[in-house]
Structure formats: structure tokens, C-alpha cells
Design a protein around this motif. Structure first.
Motif, mmCIF file in Angstrom:
data_model
loop_
_atom_site.group_PDB
_atom_site.id
_atom_site.type_symbol
_atom_site.label_atom_id
_atom_site.label_comp_id
_atom_site.label_asym_id
_atom_site.label_seq_id
_atom_site.Cartn_x
_atom_site.Cartn_y
_atom_site.Cartn_z
ATOM 1 N N ASP A 95 0.825 -1.204 0.000
ATOM 2 C CA ASP A 95 0.000 0.000 0.000
ATOM 3 C C ASP A 95 0.860 1.256 0.000
ATOM 4 O O ASP A 95 0.512 2.267 -0.614
ATOM 5 C CB ASP A 95 -0.922 0.012 1.218
ATOM 6 C CG ASP A 95 -1.982 -1.058 1.183
ATOM 7 O OD1 ASP A 95 -2.297 -1.551 0.079
ATOM 8 O OD2 ASP A 95 -2.504 -1.410 2.256
ATOM 9 N N CYS A 96 1.979 1.181 0.695
ATOM 10 C CA CYS A 96 2.863 2.341 0.790
ATOM 11 C C CYS A 96 3.569 2.656 -0.525
ATOM 12 O O CYS A 96 4.002 3.788 -0.730
ATOM 13 C CB CYS A 96 3.860 2.132 1.929
ATOM 14 S SG CYS A 96 3.049 2.132 3.555
ATOM 15 N N VAL A 97 3.671 1.684 -1.421
ATOM 16 C CA VAL A 97 4.241 1.957 -2.750
ATOM 17 C C VAL A 97 3.358 2.976 -3.484
ATOM 18 O O VAL A 97 3.855 3.922 -4.095
ATOM 19 C CB VAL A 97 4.403 0.664 -3.581
ATOM 20 C CG1 VAL A 97 4.787 0.977 -5.024
ATOM 21 C CG2 VAL A 97 5.425 -0.261 -2.936
ATOM 22 N N TYR A 98 2.068 2.803 -3.400
ATOM 23 C CA TYR A 98 1.140 3.734 -4.055
ATOM 24 C C TYR A 98 1.237 5.127 -3.426
ATOM 25 O O TYR A 98 1.234 6.135 -4.132
ATOM 26 C CB TYR A 98 -0.302 3.226 -3.966
ATOM 27 C CG TYR A 98 -0.508 1.885 -4.609
ATOM 28 C CD1 TYR A 98 -0.615 1.756 -5.989
ATOM 29 C CD2 TYR A 98 -0.582 0.730 -3.838
ATOM 30 C CE1 TYR A 98 -0.804 0.519 -6.587
ATOM 31 C CE2 TYR A 98 -0.772 -0.516 -4.425
ATOM 32 C CZ TYR A 98 -0.873 -0.614 -5.794
ATOM 33 O OH TYR A 98 -1.060 -1.844 -6.385
ATOM 34 N N LEU A 99 1.320 5.165 -2.106
ATOM 35 C CA LEU A 99 1.440 6.445 -1.406
ATOM 36 C C LEU A 99 2.754 7.137 -1.772
ATOM 37 O O LEU A 99 2.771 8.346 -2.017
ATOM 38 C CB LEU A 99 1.342 6.237 0.105
ATOM 39 C CG LEU A 99 1.427 7.497 0.963
ATOM 40 C CD1 LEU A 99 0.302 8.474 0.632
ATOM 41 C CD2 LEU A 99 1.398 7.109 2.443
ATOM 42 N N ALA A 100 3.837 6.380 -1.809
ATOM 43 C CA ALA A 100 5.131 6.952 -2.177
ATOM 44 C C ALA A 100 5.100 7.494 -3.607
ATOM 45 O O ALA A 100 5.693 8.543 -3.898
ATOM 46 C CB ALA A 100 6.230 5.901 -2.020
ATOM 47 N N ALA A 101 4.400 6.806 -4.485
ATOM 48 C CA ALA A 101 4.259 7.283 -5.868
ATOM 49 C C ALA A 101 3.498 8.605 -5.900
ATOM 50 O O ALA A 101 3.896 9.549 -6.588
ATOM 51 C CB ALA A 101 3.557 6.232 -6.725
ATOM 52 N N ALA A 102 2.408 8.674 -5.159
ATOM 53 C CA ALA A 102 1.619 9.914 -5.117
ATOM 54 C C ALA A 102 2.463 11.066 -4.570
ATOM 55 O O ALA A 102 2.441 12.172 -5.116
ATOM 56 C CB ALA A 102 0.370 9.708 -4.264
ATOM 57 N N GLU A 103 3.212 10.786 -3.520
ATOM 58 C CA GLU A 103 4.063 11.818 -2.927
ATOM 59 C C GLU A 103 5.116 12.289 -3.934
ATOM 60 O O GLU A 103 5.291 13.485 -4.148
ATOM 61 C CB GLU A 103 4.741 11.272 -1.675
ATOM 62 C CG GLU A 103 5.685 12.263 -1.016
ATOM 63 C CD GLU A 103 6.463 11.664 0.135
ATOM 64 O OE1 GLU A 103 6.714 12.401 1.102
ATOM 65 O OE2 GLU A 103 6.836 10.468 0.066
ATOM 66 N N ALA A 104 5.805 11.355 -4.560
ATOM 67 C CA ALA A 104 6.887 11.692 -5.484
ATOM 68 C C ALA A 104 6.388 12.456 -6.710
ATOM 69 O O ALA A 104 7.078 13.342 -7.217
ATOM 70 C CB ALA A 104 7.616 10.427 -5.917
ATOM 71 N N LEU A 105 5.210 12.102 -7.165
ATOM 72 C CA LEU A 105 4.665 12.716 -8.375
ATOM 73 C C LEU A 105 3.798 13.944 -8.091
ATOM 74 O O LEU A 105 3.273 14.565 -9.013
ATOM 75 C CB LEU A 105 3.874 11.678 -9.178
ATOM 76 C CG LEU A 105 4.691 10.473 -9.645
ATOM 77 C CD1 LEU A 105 3.800 9.435 -10.298
ATOM 78 C CD2 LEU A 105 5.809 10.904 -10.580
ATOM 79 N N GLY A 106 3.614 14.252 -6.801
ATOM 80 C CA GLY A 106 2.769 15.394 -6.438
ATOM 81 C C GLY A 106 1.330 15.187 -6.856
ATOM 82 O O GLY A 106 0.653 16.117 -7.292
ATOM 83 N N ASP A 107 0.879 13.958 -6.712
ATOM 84 C CA ASP A 107 -0.463 13.601 -7.163
ATOM 85 C C ASP A 107 -1.292 13.118 -5.974
ATOM 86 O O ASP A 107 -0.809 13.069 -4.842
ATOM 87 C CB ASP A 107 -0.361 12.493 -8.222
ATOM 88 C CG ASP A 107 -1.441 12.600 -9.283
ATOM 89 O OD1 ASP A 107 -2.508 13.192 -9.006
ATOM 90 O OD2 ASP A 107 -1.210 12.087 -10.391
ATOM 91 N N ARG A 108 -2.518 12.748 -6.227
ATOM 92 C CA ARG A 108 -3.395 12.186 -5.206
ATOM 93 C C ARG A 108 -3.427 10.675 -5.340
ATOM 94 O O ARG A 108 -3.116 10.126 -6.396
ATOM 95 C CB ARG A 108 -4.815 12.745 -5.362
ATOM 96 C CG ARG A 108 -4.884 14.244 -5.081
ATOM 97 C CD ARG A 108 -6.247 14.819 -5.404
ATOM 98 N NE ARG A 108 -6.450 14.729 -6.866
ATOM 99 C CZ ARG A 108 -7.618 14.568 -7.451
ATOM 100 N NH1 ARG A 108 -8.717 14.482 -6.753
ATOM 101 N NH2 ARG A 108 -7.712 14.509 -8.766
#
Length: 136
Positions: A95-108
Motif C-alpha cells: 500500500d505504501c508503494v502507491y502512497l510513495a508514488a503519489a508523494e513523489a509525483l505530487g499527485d493524489r
């Protein structure tokens, strides 16, 4: 919008809030997911087949529809941060992979995972999370 497997599975298999998940596909908003989504969704589908909850006939075709619904991105750049988040939140690495992606990409991040969203309620990254059927 980063989408996790809890939402993508609802695109493929009719269950609670599938209509809400499908509405996101129809919205035209670009939907993106780390490659991990294929493994997670494939696992969930095959598990349903093994349990007899889904027919084996056609399950592979159902699974093959997923890549056409989203833009897949390499998840390797997010692994280190996902590990940090997993330890800090005491939550599943996947689940944290998705969150890390959102954080890195400045997305939701769009998720149907209420437990994960709950852990993020008071976290600085909690504002990135949109819960299917609650916030969306």
C-alpha cells in the motif's frame, strides 16, 4: 490520480462500490499506477478463482483488461520511500508503494482501503488520499 489495487479490482469484479470505481475510469481523469498493481490485482483475481468465487473461464481475459484502463509506471523509484512509510505507519509495504508514488509525483492517491486511509488521517501525507465513496 494514482490508483491502488483496491480500486482497480472493483473495475474488474463486481463488488461494493464498483460503480464508483468505474465512474473514475469514465471521468476522463488520467489514472496512473505503479506496475505493482498488476501483481496485486492478479493475486486477488486468482485467489477468488481458487476459492471458487470466480469462474476460471474468462478470468485471464478479465485480468488482461486492466492495463488498458490505466497508465502503468515503473515502481522501482518509489521502493525506498515505500519502505520508510511502511515502517513508520506500521502498514503493508504494498500500500505504501502507491502512497510513495503519489508523494513523489505530487499527485493524489485513490483508494478503497479504509484502514490505510485511517492510518493516514493525522499523517502529513493524509491530504493526498482520496477514499472511494467517502471523499470522491
Amino acid at each position: 490520480m494514482i490508483v491502488d489495487a483496491s480500486v482497480a479490482f472493483k473495475w474488474l469484479v463486481k463488488e461494493a462500490d464498483s460503480d464508483l470505481a468505474i465512474a473514475w475510469v469514465a471521468s476522463g481523469e488520467p489514472l496512473v499506477a505503479p506496475l505493482l498493481i498488476l501483481s496485486e490485482t492478479g493475486h486477488a483475481l486468482s485467489k477468488r478463482v481458487r476459492r471458487g468465487e470466480l469462474a476460471a473461464a474468462g478470468a485471464d481475459e478479465t485480468f488482461s483488461r486492466l492495463p488498458a484502463l490505466i497508465t502503468l509506471i515503473d515502481d522501482a523509484p518509489f521502493m525506498g520511500r515505500a519502505f520508510e512509510l511502511s515502517v513508520a505507519l506500521r502498514h503493508a509495504f504494498y500500500d505504501c508503494v502507491y502512497l510513495a508514488a503519489a508523494e513523489a509525483l505530487g499527485d493524489r492517491l485513490l483508494t478503497a482501503d479504509e484502514v490505510f486511509a485511517g492510518k493516514l488521517a493525522d499523517h502529513p501525507l493524509g491530504g493526498l488520499v482520496t477514499v472511494l465513496g467517502r471523499d470522491a
